[in-house]
Design an enzyme around this catalytic site. Structure first.
Site, PDB file in Angstrom:
ATOM      1  N   ASP A   1       0.822  -1.220   0.000  1.00  0.00           N
ATOM      2  CA  ASP A   1       0.000   0.000   0.000  1.00  0.00           C
ATOM      3  C   ASP A   1       0.856   1.270   0.000  1.00  0.00           C
ATOM      4  O   ASP A   1       0.664   2.170   0.834  1.00  0.00           O
ATOM      5  CB  ASP A   1      -0.911   0.041   1.248  1.00  0.00           C
ATOM      6  CG  ASP A   1      -1.688  -1.254   1.461  1.00  0.00           C
ATOM      7  OD1 ASP A   1      -2.119  -1.846   0.464  1.00  0.00           O
ATOM      8  OD2 ASP A   1      -1.874  -1.641   2.632  1.00  0.00           O
TER       9      ASP A   1
ATOM     10  N   GLU B   1     -11.457   0.236  -3.144  1.00  0.00           N
ATOM     11  CA  GLU B   1     -10.600   0.784  -2.080  1.00  0.00           C
ATOM     12  C   GLU B   1      -9.407   1.482  -2.719  1.00  0.00           C
ATOM     13  O   GLU B   1      -9.334   1.605  -3.942  1.00  0.00           O
ATOM     14  CB  GLU B   1     -10.129  -0.327  -1.134  1.00  0.00           C
ATOM     15  CG  GLU B   1      -9.260  -1.388  -1.802  1.00  0.00           C
ATOM     16  CD  GLU B   1      -8.927  -2.574  -0.896  1.00  0.00           C
ATOM     17  OE1 GLU B   1      -9.385  -2.634   0.261  1.00  0.00           O
ATOM     18  OE2 GLU B   1      -8.205  -3.470  -1.371  1.00  0.00           O
TER      19      GLU B   1
HETATM   20  O1  FUB Z   1      -3.210  -3.530   3.537  1.00  0.00           O
HETATM   21  C1  FUB Z   1      -4.497  -3.746   4.028  1.00  0.00           C
HETATM   22  C2  FUB Z   1      -5.517  -3.409   3.005  1.00  0.00           C
HETATM   23  O2  FUB Z   1      -5.303  -4.191   1.839  1.00  0.00           O
HETATM   24  C3  FUB Z   1      -5.455  -1.993   2.498  1.00  0.00           C
HETATM   25  O3  FUB Z   1      -5.958  -1.053   3.397  1.00  0.00           O
HETATM   26  C4  FUB Z   1      -6.210  -2.167   1.251  1.00  0.00           C
HETATM   27  O4  FUB Z   1      -6.143  -1.085   0.371  1.00  0.00           O
HETATM   28  C5  FUB Z   1      -5.585  -3.418   0.689  1.00  0.00           C
HETATM   29  O5  FUB Z   1      -4.379  -3.158   0.018  1.00  0.00           O
END
Ligand code: FUB
Length: 339
Positions: free
Chosen positions: A31, A238
């Protein structure tokens, strides 16, 4: 990339074909939110760890506990790990799951924004402050009022205003909210209904709070219609990010269960944004999450994959590759592995 296709991968061959290598390989990182502060690249990633928590659709096995900041002197340099910049044990309001962070810089102070679960199992977003881009960061005692869900991305516009984009469905809990209110019985819309939208809020001058009630940002198709929940190849899941190019605002995001990084273009930070295409095809590992950082006139995509861990979806590695804006404003799609 779906979990069941991993067992067929020859990882030596895949690594040969990869367009870039992990920036660090002594820890797992994911991320990546990259920024160019004071002539140097700083990367604010999640710090992935092994845990004995069973896999589930809510991502409980993403049990991260702290953040490390990485830096690079330039795009070709080695990457330095500056060690622990913030640990969940030092955050009064948070209990676990330090997911994707971001950072901002203003008037000599550095701000680390991060989502975490509280003791009641609900995600909120907090902020921690430092005099250095690499921390250590001192957390505010409470989460940001009015924040919820995950994946904060803080964008500084050219007029000096800062905006936070946030939200993520499934484990990120965005489906539990309507008009900023939590409802335990709220769920995702039906496939034929309008998709859930990412959220934006302008920040106060001190960058510690929202200065307005958070609002949804619209992602439209070329006919001006909102994308539908069943449009899994294009709808928001997301990993919000915002960058500006040629006066246009590029909102980019992950489609989650279809594993694409896509973008949509608008004329102001609040949108609406019109779907523009894909920036990155699926990587190895279920999640895909990115940032875009301009360094000396060129744009770089920071992203992650699970190639170093041989496909373990919650043990990821941060990578980077240059991206290209075409003459018509579209972004050329990157394949993470050469054919
Ligand atoms: O790393 C945890 C979660 O997985 C992140 O917050 C999301 O965007 C995904 O990458």
């Amino acid at each position: 990339m779906p979990e069941d296709s991993i067992e067929h991968i020859d990882f030596d061959e895949l690594n040969e074909k990869a367009i870039s290598k992990p920036l660090v390989n002594h820890i797992y990182t994911a991320d990546p939110s990259a920024h160019y502060f004071n002539g140097k690249i700083y990367i604010y990633p999640s710090h992935d760890i092994e845990s004995d928590i069973p896999f589930d659709d809510l991502g409980s096995h993403f049990a991260m506990e702290d953040y490390h900041v990485l830096s690079m002197d330039d795009v070709d340099s080695t990457t330095t790990d500056h060690g622990v910049a913030l640990h969940v044990k030092d955050v009064e309001w948070a209990e676990k799951q330090m997911w994707a962070p971001d950072a901002a810089h203003k008037n000599g102070k550095y701000y680390l924004y991060f989502p975490a679960k509280k003791a009641d199992g609900i995600f909120q977003i907090g902020v921690a402050v430092s005099d250095s881009p690499t921390g250590p960061f001192i957390p505010e005692p409470e989460a940001i009022k009015g924040s919820y869900s995950i994946d904060p991305a803080v964008f500084e516009d050219e007029d000096g205003s800062f905006y936070m984009y946030f939200g993520g469905i499934w484990g990120g809990q965005l489906q539990k909210y309507r008009k900023n209110e939590y409802g335990a019985n709220n769920e995702l819309p039906k496939p034929e209904e309008v998709a859930l939208l990412p959220i934006v809020a302008k920040m106060t001058d001190d960058l510690l709070e929202f200065s307005e009630i958070p609002k949804e940002i619209q992602i439209l198709d070329k006919n001006g219609e909102l994308l539908l929940e069943g449009d899994n190849d294009r709808r928001f899941f997301e990993a919000s990010w915002m960058h500006k190019y040629n006066g246009k605002y590029y909102f980019s995001y992950s489609t989650g269960d279809t594993h694409f990084i896509c973008y949509a273009i608008g004329d102001n930070p609040y949108g609406p944004f019109t779907y523009g295409g894909r920036i990155l095809e699926p990587v190895v590992g279920w999640t895909s999450h990115h940032s875009i950082c301009q360094v000396e006139g060129k744009f770089y995509l920071f992203y992650h994959d699970s190639s170093l861990s041989k496909g373990v979806t919650h043990l990821r590695s941060v990578k980077m590759a240059e991206i290209e804006h075409l003459a018509d404003g579209h972004i050329k799609t990157l394949s993470p592995y050469k054919e």
